[in-house]
Write an enzyme that holds these catalytic residues in place. Structure first.
Site, PDB file in Angstrom:
ATOM      1  N   HIS A  11       1.110  -1.169   0.152  1.00 56.65           N
ATOM      2  CA  HIS A  11       0.027   0.089  -0.173  1.00 56.65           C
ATOM      3  C   HIS A  11       0.905   1.165  -0.063  1.00 56.65           C
ATOM      4  CE1 HIS A  11      -3.744   2.317   0.730  1.00 56.65           C
ATOM      5  NE2 HIS A  11      -2.749   3.118   1.374  1.00 56.65           N
ATOM      6  N   CYS A  12       0.740   1.939  -1.029  1.00 58.10           N
ATOM      7  CA  CYS A  12       1.604   3.040  -1.084  1.00 58.10           C
ATOM      8  C   CYS A  12       0.882   4.476  -0.658  1.00 58.10           C
ATOM      9  CB  CYS A  12       2.090   3.287  -2.644  1.00 58.10           C
ATOM     10  SG  CYS A  12       3.121   4.743  -2.867  1.00 58.10           S
ATOM     11  N   VAL A  13       1.518   5.229   0.383  1.00 59.92           N
ATOM     12  CA  VAL A  13       0.874   6.264   0.674  1.00 59.92           C
ATOM     13  C   VAL A  13       1.030   7.502  -0.266  1.00 59.92           C
ATOM     14  CG1 VAL A  13       1.193   5.634   3.239  1.00 59.92           C
ATOM     15  CG2 VAL A  13       2.952   7.100   2.258  1.00 59.92           C
TER      16      VAL A  13
END
Length: 349
Positions: free
Chosen positions: A202-204
């Site tokens: 999950h890429c912020v």
């Protein structure tokens, strides 16, 4: 803060729209911090050292609470816009950057935005099929086994592109939260609250998962960003620190703080260098994982279970489960999201 975030709304055609309060701090703090850092060399050192620390602290805070935030997406997009604004206001008027160079830098900026838009799209969410039988019902598939167990099914080509007969058998797993059977290499994202095909992480920075359908666009956005950022840094240093190489000017540019305009451009250069270095590390890890055909989620699981082979002081983690060789791994990555090719029945016979 939750109450303020709920009450903060703007008028719209079909009713007031709720505004996520996490997008506001970067719009205010980034220009203030960079302009304060331009006043003196020591202030620049303190501010530019504190910014990554604060960003990491906020990342771990939101990551521990398993909640989505638009802070990093807002910070990234506003940083691009603000760096470009400073470049136009403080660097271009000096006459060292011609129209061709400016057009090339502008094209790079637009390519970054296009790649980010593509990376923000569906990463490969798994939806529960309508009318499908779920474990625990009377028509439960015996091949699935008891609820929560993993059992290999027919060795068909799965959505992740792993063919039949490969060293890693295609497995499926029941997700109790999404109420569906997920294929091999799919994982449930606790932040997005949904399962993703071949989930990497999950890429912020895009406020979304990186999965089967957007992994290529994510790599493209990183590569275009690195090239554009390095090019912009080079143009700026060549303008404010003349007759010096880029590397020398980055660490030794006498008289740059005598002029506030040059100091602001120099401070933005160092801010861009810090961000570029962080993105270059992410890009390097992604290239290594693709070369070994592992996802970041599989790497973390292998490290916890101590099942992976660690190389170069842990920089490389090879699980060996899906590794089919360098060229085949990259070929599989280049065909992610493509529909599997089915041979005609006469060819199979």
């Amino acid at each position: 803060m939750d109450t303020v975030s709920d009450r903060l709304r703007i008028p719209w055609l079909r009713g007031a729209k709720k505004v996520n309060i996490s997008i506001i701090p970067p719009l205010i703090l980034l220009p203030v911090f960079l302009r304060v850092a331009s006043w003196h060399f020591l202030l620049g050192v303190v501010v530019l050292t504190s910014l990554p620390v604060l960003a990491l602290w906020y990342y771990y805070l939101t990551h521990r609470r398993k909640e989505q935030t638009l802070f990093f997406l807002s910070l990234g997009l506003f940083s691009l816009g603000y760096m470009y604004y400073v470049f136009l206001q403080e660097v271009v008027p000096r006459g060292r950057v011609g129209p061709t160079r400016l057009a090339l830098l502008t094209c790079g900026l637009f390519l970054i935005l296009l790649a980010l838009c593509r990376a923000k799209k569906n990463p490969g969410y798994l939806r529960s099929p309508a009318g499908s039988e779920r474990p625990g019902s009377g028509g439960q598939d015996k091949a699935r086994g008891p609820l929560g167990s993993r059992a290999p099914r027919e060795e068909l080509r799965g959505p992740s592109g792993v063919p039949a007969g490969s060293p890693a058998k295609v497995k499926e797993d029941w997700c109790a939260k999404c109420q569906l059977v997920r294929p091999a290499r799919a994982w449930h994202c606790r932040i997005c609250g949904i399962c993703v095909r071949r989930m990497d992480h999950h890429c912020v920075w895009i406020n979304s998962c990186v999965g089967e359908s957007n992994h290529q666009a994510f790599i493209l956005a990183l590569s275009v960003f690195l090239l554009t950022s390095v090019y912009g840094i080079t143009l700026t240093l060549d303008t404010i620190c003349r007759d010096r190489s880029v590397f020398t000017a980055l660490f030794y540019c006498p008289g740059v703080y005598a002029d506030y305009s040059s100091a602001l451009a120099f401070t933005c250069v160092w801010y861009s260098v810090i961000v570029t270095a962080g993105m270059a590390y992410i890009f390097l890890i992604q290239l290594i994982n693709i070369s070994y055909n592992v996802t970041e989620r599989e790497v973390q699981q292998a490290l916890r279970q101590k099942t992976g082979r660690r190389l170069l002081c842990g920089l490389i983690v090879d699980t060996g489960q899906y590794n089919r060789g360098f060229l085949r791994n990259w070929h599989q990555f280049s065909t992610l999201g493509a529909p599997p090719f089915h041979h005609p029945a006469e060819d199979i016979v």
